[in-house]
Design a protein around this motif. Structure first.
Motif, short mmCIF file in Angstrom:
data_model
loop_
_atom_site.label_atom_id
_atom_site.label_comp_id
_atom_site.label_asym_id
_atom_site.label_seq_id
_atom_site.Cartn_x
_atom_site.Cartn_y
_atom_site.Cartn_z
N TYR A 206 22.72 -5.59 3.08
CA TYR A 206 22.62 -6.26 4.38
C TYR A 206 22.70 -7.76 4.15
CZ TYR A 206 17.81 -6.23 2.66
OH TYR A 206 16.69 -6.35 1.87
N ASP B 208 22.41 -10.81 -3.48
CA ASP B 208 22.60 -12.24 -3.29
C ASP B 208 24.05 -12.55 -2.94
OD1 ASP B 208 19.95 -12.73 -3.86
OD2 ASP B 208 20.31 -13.01 -6.01
N ARG C 216 21.22 -22.40 -0.36
CA ARG C 216 20.42 -21.18 -0.27
C ARG C 216 20.79 -20.41 1.01
NH1 ARG C 216 19.84 -21.56 -4.74
NH2 ARG C 216 17.99 -21.88 -6.02
N TRP C 217 20.91 -19.08 0.83
CA TRP C 217 21.13 -18.19 1.97
C TRP C 217 20.27 -16.96 1.72
CZ3 TRP C 217 26.10 -15.19 3.65
CH2 TRP C 217 26.05 -14.95 5.02
N ASP C 218 19.01 -17.07 2.06
CA ASP C 218 18.01 -16.08 1.70
C ASP C 218 17.89 -15.00 2.77
OD1 ASP C 218 17.43 -17.54 -0.60
OD2 ASP C 218 15.97 -18.79 0.45
N GLY C 219 17.31 -13.86 2.33
CA GLY C 219 17.02 -12.79 3.26
C GLY C 219 17.97 -11.62 3.21
N GLY C 220 19.02 -11.69 2.39
CA GLY C 220 19.98 -10.61 2.30
C GLY C 220 19.91 -9.88 0.97
N TYR C 221 20.67 -8.76 0.89
CA TYR C 221 20.75 -8.01 -0.36
C TYR C 221 22.15 -7.43 -0.47
CZ TYR C 221 19.98 -4.43 -3.89
OH TYR C 221 20.07 -3.66 -5.01
N PRO D 71 22.10 -11.92 4.96
CA PRO D 71 20.94 -12.70 5.42
C PRO D 71 20.95 -12.85 6.94
CG PRO D 71 21.97 -13.76 3.54
CD PRO D 71 22.90 -12.66 3.98
N PRO D 72 19.76 -12.87 7.56
CA PRO D 72 19.72 -12.94 9.02
C PRO D 72 19.92 -14.33 9.58
CG PRO D 72 17.50 -12.79 8.14
CD PRO D 72 18.42 -12.67 6.96
N SER D 73 19.73 -15.36 8.77
CA SER D 73 19.79 -16.74 9.27
C SER D 73 20.95 -17.48 8.61
CB SER D 73 18.47 -17.47 9.02
OG SER D 73 18.17 -17.47 7.64
#
Length: 535
Positions: free
Chosen positions: A222, A253, A246-251, A224-226
């Protein structure tokens, strides 16, 4: 049957077939299970002790001779042999070997034993199909979060296998999705991260109990949501610039690409989103764009941008400190990106030495504002130029501040002197006003009368009449001599008349008093003029 032991005559076999059919009807047969390409042994009853003449038949539409303990009768096929002088051993089973087998033993009496041979095959070549989103280079399957995934499992087996699906998440035990003999597929409608793990298809041959399984790893990805975030900062211990995205929140990377704008020149690609740039690659106002992408989208990716700016300095050019006192020098940095490193130095004409915090020097920094506080100022040690320096990869800026150290002033003495001078000036001005402006007294009297004072006394004093007469006689004599020599002129009145009037609460009377005083003065001046005329 011939004494030499030839093959049984057809008439005898027909009778044997009838007897075997009747025996099968009473349900006395044994069941033996074998597997394709394996060997199997069929026992002729469970009798212990000496055995008689044993003959094996296969029951098809009619009995077929296979093997006999009579050595004069050869086996029907080389795969058939006797074990322990009574058991039928069959090598390399095939599916065609499945069926009913009959053993005839003749010892005192004739006995018949029937065996049912079942041949199992498989499961072989299990095929698992998972309709996922995609496949990684190493063969691992992945699905997008929220998508539908179809599972199916097939295997060649006789009889048809029972298929069972198992799921094992990371660091957890396996759990079954259930088993079915007819349905070997299912679907997951909304994939979620907790459904990521190993999926196992188990095919079981219920006849042979042989099973095979295939395990497939399925990942759930999925984005990242933001939106991504990027920034720039000075690298520790150097003047290199570190770009971070940085683009955090996903999987898993995402991938990062740094591009120089304008121009689109690629600065670097990485999974970390960090790039190091030297001073030669930087200039004031240059922009760098971070473009991110994820394996499950969005296709257009996402981006963010940073712009590099050099620092600007603002400070007071001069500061003063009294000996033994404290002073604070302020330096404000603006416009710098990334934030500049602020240093305080002393006297550029000397080798530049950075001022370190000590008991006499206190350095504080709030954002991009820095202050240097000097305690116990000394003219020999502290007076001179101080330098505020802002260092960034784009450039270095400096501003000079002159510190003057002076002896403390006697503030009390200065204030006392100023007050004394003010009082003295006020007294002089008041005296001059009173001396040269008698009307001022009259105005003051009017002011007091405006405050409902009942009595106002105005004093106009005159010199004694006797002194005036004596002076007038002396002057007449002098003027008589002067008229003989000088042209005739009207002499000025040198007398100052002073009149005293008392007015009791009546403004009109006071005005009449002044009018009478003026009339008297006019008459006196007229008399004097007449006296001065030549005869």
């Amino acid at each position: 049957m011939a004494a030499g032991g030839g093959a049984p005559e057809p008439r005898v076999l027909v009778c044997l077939g009838a007897l075997l059919a009747a025996w099968v009807a009473v349900g006395l047969e044994a069941v033996v299970i074998g597997e394709v390409h394996e060997n199997v042994t069929l026992r002729c009853g469970n009798i212990l002790g000496p055995r008689g003449l044993v003959t094996w038949y296969r029951n098809d539409s009619e009995p077929v001779f296979l093997l006999s303990s009579n050595s004069s009768l050869p086996p029907a096929e080389p795969r058939f042999s006797l074990v322990d002088a009574n058991s039928l051993h069959i090598k390399s089973l095939s599916l065609g070997d499945e069926g009913n087998y009959t053993c005839q033993e003749i010892l005192n009496v004739t006995q018949w034993f029937q065996v049912w041979l079942q041949v199992a095959s498989g499961p072989y070549q299990i095929e698992v199909h998972i309709a996922a989103t995609g496949t990684l280079p190493n063969g691992t399957l992945y699905a997008a979060r929220g998508s539908r995934v179809d599972f199916s499992c097939n295997s060649s087996s006789r009889p048809p296998p029972m298929v069972e699906w198992w799921f094992q998440a990371l660091n957890s035990s396996s759990e079954s999705f259930g088993h079915n003999l007819t349905v070997n597929s299912f679907s997951l409608l909304l994939m979620s991260p907790n459904l990521q793990g190993n999926y196992t298809c188990l095919a079981l041959n219920l006849l042979s109990k042989r099973h095979r399984k295939v395990t497939t790893e399925l990942l759930v990805y999925y984005p990242p949501p933001s939106a991504p975030q990027c920034w720039a900062q000075m690298a520790s211990g150097s003047f290199m610039l570190q770009l971070t995205c940085r683009w955090d929140g996903g999987y898993p990377d995402p991938d990062f690409v740094w591009i120089e704008e304008p121009g689109g020149v690629i600065v670097g690609k990485s999974k970390l989103g960090v790039e190091m740039l030297s001073e030669s690659q930087l200039s004031d106002g240059k922009k760098f764009k971070c473009v991110t992408s994820h394996i499950v989208g969005p296709e257009s990716g996402a981006s963010c941008m940073v712009q590099i700016r050099g620092p600007s300095l603002l400070s007071e050019p001069m500061k003063t400190c009294f000996v033994g006192g404290n002073v604070t020098l302020t330096c404000q940095v603006s416009g710098a990106y990334p934030p500049a490193k602020i240093l305080w130095l002393r006297n550029l004409s000397q080798p530049e030495v950075v001022i370190q915090p000590s008991s006499r020097h206190l350095i504080t920094q709030d954002g991009q504002n820095s202050t240097l506080t000097i305690h116990n100022c000394s003219q020999d040690l502290d007076e001179g130029y101080y330098v505020c320096r802002a260092e960034s990869p784009v450039g270095v800026r400096e501003v000079e501040i002159w510190l003057s150290v002076k002896e403390p002033l006697n503030i009390g003495g200065i204030v006392g002197t100023i007050v004394s001078l003010l009082l003295l000036g006020l007294a002089i001005i008041s005296g001059l006003l009173l001396y040269y402006s008698p009307v001022f007294c009259w105005k003051v009297g009017n002011t007091f009368r405006g405050q409902n004072m009942d009595d106002v006394m105005v004093l106009v004093d005159s010199e004694g009449e006797e002194e005036e007469e004596e002076d007038a006689a002396v002057e007449e004599e002098e003027e008589a001599h002067e008229r003989e020599e000088l042209p005739k002129e009207i002499p000025k009145q040198d007398h100052i008349h002073r009149v005293t009037a008392l007015v009791n609460g009546n403004i009109e009377q006071m005005g009449n008093g002044f009018q009478d005083l003026q009339d008297d003065s006019s008459e006196e001046q007229s008399d004097i003029v007449q006296e001065d005329r030549p005869v």
